[in-house]
Design a protein around this motif. Structure first.
Motif, PDB file in Angstrom:
ATOM      1  N   GLU A 194       0.822  -1.201   0.000  1.00  0.00           N
ATOM      2  CA  GLU A 194       0.000   0.000   0.000  1.00  0.00           C
ATOM      3  C   GLU A 194       0.861   1.258   0.000  1.00  0.00           C
ATOM      4  O   GLU A 194       0.623   2.189  -0.765  1.00  0.00           O
ATOM      5  N   SER A 195       1.868   1.298   0.843  1.00  0.00           N
ATOM      6  CA  SER A 195       2.742   2.472   0.906  1.00  0.00           C
ATOM      7  C   SER A 195       3.413   2.730  -0.433  1.00  0.00           C
ATOM      8  O   SER A 195       3.494   3.877  -0.904  1.00  0.00           O
ATOM      9  N   ALA A 196       3.885   1.670  -1.063  1.00  0.00           N
ATOM     10  CA  ALA A 196       4.548   1.820  -2.358  1.00  0.00           C
ATOM     11  C   ALA A 196       3.575   2.299  -3.426  1.00  0.00           C
ATOM     12  O   ALA A 196       3.908   3.146  -4.260  1.00  0.00           O
ATOM     13  N   ALA A 197       2.358   1.769  -3.385  1.00  0.00           N
ATOM     14  CA  ALA A 197       1.355   2.148  -4.381  1.00  0.00           C
ATOM     15  C   ALA A 197       1.019   3.632  -4.269  1.00  0.00           C
ATOM     16  O   ALA A 197       1.015   4.366  -5.277  1.00  0.00           O
ATOM     17  N   PHE A 198       0.748   4.098  -3.065  1.00  0.00           N
ATOM     18  CA  PHE A 198       0.416   5.507  -2.899  1.00  0.00           C
ATOM     19  C   PHE A 198       1.602   6.396  -3.237  1.00  0.00           C
ATOM     20  O   PHE A 198       1.447   7.493  -3.781  1.00  0.00           O
ATOM     21  N   ALA A 199       2.810   5.951  -2.928  1.00  0.00           N
ATOM     22  CA  ALA A 199       4.006   6.731  -3.255  1.00  0.00           C
ATOM     23  C   ALA A 199       4.151   6.909  -4.762  1.00  0.00           C
ATOM     24  O   ALA A 199       4.682   7.933  -5.231  1.00  0.00           O
ATOM     25  N   MET A 200       3.685   5.926  -5.525  1.00  0.00           N
ATOM     26  CA  MET A 200       3.760   6.005  -6.983  1.00  0.00           C
ATOM     27  C   MET A 200       2.527   6.661  -7.588  1.00  0.00           C
ATOM     28  O   MET A 200       2.377   6.735  -8.809  1.00  0.00           O
ATOM     29  N   GLY A 201       1.623   7.126  -6.734  1.00  0.00           N
ATOM     30  CA  GLY A 201       0.399   7.744  -7.233  1.00  0.00           C
ATOM     31  C   GLY A 201      -0.615   6.751  -7.725  1.00  0.00           C
ATOM     32  O   GLY A 201      -1.460   7.065  -8.569  1.00  0.00           O
ATOM     33  N   VAL A 202      -0.557   5.533  -7.196  1.00  0.00           N
ATOM     34  CA  VAL A 202      -1.472   4.474  -7.627  1.00  0.00           C
ATOM     35  C   VAL A 202      -2.351   4.070  -6.451  1.00  0.00           C
ATOM     36  O   VAL A 202      -2.090   3.088  -5.756  1.00  0.00           O
ATOM     37  N   GLY A 203      -3.381   4.854  -6.187  1.00  0.00           N
ATOM     38  CA  GLY A 203      -4.325   4.496  -5.132  1.00  0.00           C
ATOM     39  C   GLY A 203      -5.423   3.597  -5.640  1.00  0.00           C
ATOM     40  O   GLY A 203      -5.958   2.764  -4.926  1.00  0.00           O
ATOM     41  N   GLU A 204      -5.754   3.765  -6.924  1.00  0.00           N
ATOM     42  CA  GLU A 204      -6.785   2.961  -7.565  1.00  0.00           C
ATOM     43  C   GLU A 204      -6.149   1.753  -8.235  1.00  0.00           C
ATOM     44  O   GLU A 204      -5.082   1.861  -8.833  1.00  0.00           O
ATOM     45  N   ILE A 205      -6.797   0.609  -8.139  1.00  0.00           N
ATOM     46  CA  ILE A 205      -6.289  -0.581  -8.811  1.00  0.00           C
ATOM     47  C   ILE A 205      -7.349  -1.162  -9.735  1.00  0.00           C
ATOM     48  O   ILE A 205      -8.524  -1.225  -9.402  1.00  0.00           O
ATOM     49  N   PHE A 206      -6.912  -1.575 -10.909  1.00  0.00           N
ATOM     50  CA  PHE A 206      -7.745  -2.281 -11.885  1.00  0.00           C
ATOM     51  C   PHE A 206      -9.013  -1.515 -12.251  1.00  0.00           C
ATOM     52  O   PHE A 206     -10.042  -2.121 -12.546  1.00  0.00           O
ATOM     53  N   GLY A 207      -8.916  -0.186 -12.249  1.00  0.00           N
ATOM     54  CA  GLY A 207     -10.091   0.592 -12.620  1.00  0.00           C
ATOM     55  C   GLY A 207     -10.087   1.038 -14.066  1.00  0.00           C
ATOM     56  O   GLY A 207     -11.107   1.447 -14.589  1.00  0.00           O
ATOM     57  N   ASN A 208      -8.918   0.964 -14.713  1.00  0.00           N
ATOM     58  CA  ASN A 208      -8.851   1.407 -16.099  1.00  0.00           C
ATOM     59  C   ASN A 208      -7.809   0.591 -16.862  1.00  0.00           C
ATOM     60  O   ASN A 208      -7.001  -0.130 -16.284  1.00  0.00           O
ATOM     61  N   ARG A 209      -7.834   0.733 -18.153  1.00  0.00           N
ATOM     62  CA  ARG A 209      -6.961  -0.038 -19.025  1.00  0.00           C
ATOM     63  C   ARG A 209      -5.484   0.310 -18.776  1.00  0.00           C
ATOM     64  O   ARG A 209      -4.614  -0.545 -18.839  1.00  0.00           O
ATOM     65  N   GLU A 210      -5.258   1.607 -18.487  1.00  0.00           N
ATOM     66  CA  GLU A 210      -3.881   2.048 -18.281  1.00  0.00           C
ATOM     67  C   GLU A 210      -3.244   1.326 -17.103  1.00  0.00           C
ATOM     68  O   GLU A 210      -2.080   0.896 -17.166  1.00  0.00           O
ATOM     69  N   PHE A 211      -4.011   1.202 -16.004  1.00  0.00           N
ATOM     70  CA  PHE A 211      -3.449   0.508 -14.847  1.00  0.00           C
ATOM     71  C   PHE A 211      -3.184  -0.952 -15.160  1.00  0.00           C
ATOM     72  O   PHE A 211      -2.140  -1.502 -14.790  1.00  0.00           O
ATOM     73  N   MET A 212      -4.121  -1.600 -15.824  1.00  0.00           N
ATOM     74  CA  MET A 212      -3.946  -3.025 -16.118  1.00  0.00           C
ATOM     75  C   MET A 212      -2.752  -3.269 -17.042  1.00  0.00           C
ATOM     76  O   MET A 212      -2.019  -4.236 -16.870  1.00  0.00           O
ATOM     77  N   THR A 213      -2.554  -2.349 -17.992  1.00  0.00           N
ATOM     78  CA  THR A 213      -1.390  -2.473 -18.866  1.00  0.00           C
ATOM     79  C   THR A 213      -0.103  -2.282 -18.071  1.00  0.00           C
ATOM     80  O   THR A 213       0.864  -3.037 -18.229  1.00  0.00           O
ATOM     81  N   TRP A 214      -0.091  -1.261 -17.215  1.00  0.00           N
ATOM     82  CA  TRP A 214       1.088  -1.006 -16.373  1.00  0.00           C
ATOM     83  C   TRP A 214       1.368  -2.193 -15.458  1.00  0.00           C
ATOM     84  O   TRP A 214       2.510  -2.629 -15.309  1.00  0.00           O
ATOM     85  N   PHE A 215       0.303  -2.733 -14.863  1.00  0.00           N
ATOM     86  CA  PHE A 215       0.470  -3.859 -13.939  1.00  0.00           C
ATOM     87  C   PHE A 215       1.038  -5.067 -14.667  1.00  0.00           C
ATOM     88  O   PHE A 215       1.972  -5.717 -14.190  1.00  0.00           O
TER      89      PHE A 215
END
Length: 419
Positions: free
Chosen positions: A238-259
């Motif tokens: 969680e800390s790493a995600a928020f530090a990278m500006g990623v509070g939302e998960i799997f909500g859009n195509r961009e995140f899924m591609t990045w993941f």
């Protein structure tokens, strides 16, 4: 609670489609042989699905105490008007699980999906959407797309139970004029019900029954390898995600591609999510693979990383308790250094708990543990088919015969004992 305007869905959300409609369009050329209806439904949003199949459809919005704007979908009566007068229809409130939305209860289509079945059986059906998913991605002050503060995404399912459900339930009761509703919650939808009625016990009086479809709470007997592998890292993730500006998960195509690009590699601690998630959904012998594009059009629908982290804490510390911030913030929020357990003894709603024997997400033994802690458990019910799993509650081809028909009987039973 601030009530917003009621919208009739016709014309109200023109142009809006399913969460992953563009993704489905990109795949269409490789989906030769997929029925056109499946592809069409994969790109329609929930109101669009209801309109297509001739059901009355309403969109309702409500604002929570802490400023989140939630969208609910209502099917006020069945396609053929049902058998009960409109003003006397009992209300059923359906709540989805993690990374899901109200679409969960409709994608299988008329005569098979739970939302349609309940409305045709004479119920006034309301489908909730938790903060942060595709339909409830709004706030009075915070921007969900801000990469700087991420304040919108700093919530877990504790807030969903403590703020979202009260706002939605109170609104439903006000609009319908009913005193009580049935609550049907799948997975996290069951978690949030337990949160609500333990933290706000006055809400127990507003429910006819709690129908828990594999409600997630305890993980004492959990044997899911992915859950166990990731739980020790809940705070780091969680800390790493928020530090990278990623509070939302799997909500859009961009995140899924990045993941997929960054974490679906063998040396990532998140690699088990890539190898186990989709197979876990499609492994059922009763999952119709033809419908996979339809499921992928609507799911995942987005969530906060903190929702996942909170479940990680439950597994790591073997306790069903409130979110663990840190000792200082715990002291501010809870008046103690460690987060308190949810007081399940305060939940007096008649509880009907349902499980599948092959459910790897919510082990049936943990459901019996929950049942022993609830003061008004009517029963713990196994779905007849031994291979029934967590996702079969939503997407199995035989779910109507295996479970929904039986669920209708439990709803009627609860009504006779309540009124």
């Amino acid at each position: 609670m601030m009530l917003l305007i009621l919208f009739l869905c016709i014309g109200a959300v023109a142009g809006r489609r399913s969460p992953h409609a563009e993704y489905i369009e990109e795949l269409e050329q490789s989906l030769v042989g997929t029925p056109s209806d499946v592809l069409e439904d994969a790109k329609l949003d929930v109101p669009g699905l209801l309109i297509k199949y001739g059901y009355p459809s309403e969109i309702h919005s409500v604002e929570t105490e802490d400023g989140y704007i939630l969208e609910m979908h209502r099917i006020p009566h069945g396609r053929n008007e049902g058998s009960r007068p409109k003003q006397n229809r009992p209300v059923v409130f359906l709540m989805h699980g993690l990374l899901s939305s109200s679409a969960d209860f409709l994608v299988l289509g008329p005569s098979t999906a739970l939302g349609y079945i309940l409305s045709d059986a004479g119920y006034d059906v309301w489908l909730g959407n938790a903060r942060g998913n595709f339909y409830s991605r709004n706030h009075r002050r915070h921007n969900p797309d801000s990469l700087i503060t991420q304040r919108f995404w700093k919530f877990s399912w504790d807030e969903i139970g403590n703020y979202d459900l009260p706002a939605m339930i109170d609104y439903v009761l006000e609009v319908t004029g009913q005193q009580k509703v049935h609550y049907v919650g799948h997975s996290q939808g069951g978690t949030t019900f337990l949160v609500l009625n333990s933290l706000r016990p006055e809400y127990n009086e507003k429910f006819i029954s709690f129908q828990g479809l594999a409600p997630a709470s305890f993980f004492t007997y959990n044997e899911h390898s992915t859950f166990n592998a990731l739980a020790p890292y809940e705070n780091v993730l969680e800390s790493a995600a928020f530090a990278m500006g990623v509070g939302e998960i799997f909500g859009n195509r961009e995140f899924m591609t990045w993941f997929a690009t960054n974490h679906c590699i063998e040396d990532s601690i998140l690699f088990p999510l890539c190898t186990n998630t989709l197979p876990g959904i499609t492994s059922s012998e009763y999952f119709n693979s033809t419908l996979l594009p339809l499921i992928l059009g609507h799911t995942p629908a987005g969530a906060s990383i903190r929702q996942v982290a909170h479940y990680g804490q439950c597994i790591r510390f073997d306790a069903f308790r409130r979110y663990d911030h840190d000792p200082i913030r715990n002291l501010i929020n809870y008046g103690q250094l460690q987060p308190p357990n949810y007081d399940l003894s305060k939940i007096t709603v008649p509880a009907y708990l349902h499980y599948g024997l092959k459910d790897r997400q919510v082990d049936y033994r943990d459901l019996y543990l929950l049942a022993r802690k609830l003061p008004n458990t009517i029963g713990v019910y196994k779905v007849a088919r031994d291979s029934f799993n967590h996702f079969d509650f939503l997407w199995a081809s035989d779910v109507k015969e295996m479970f929904y028909d039986r669920l209708l009987e439990y709803l009627k039973l609860a009504e006779t004992q309540c009124f």
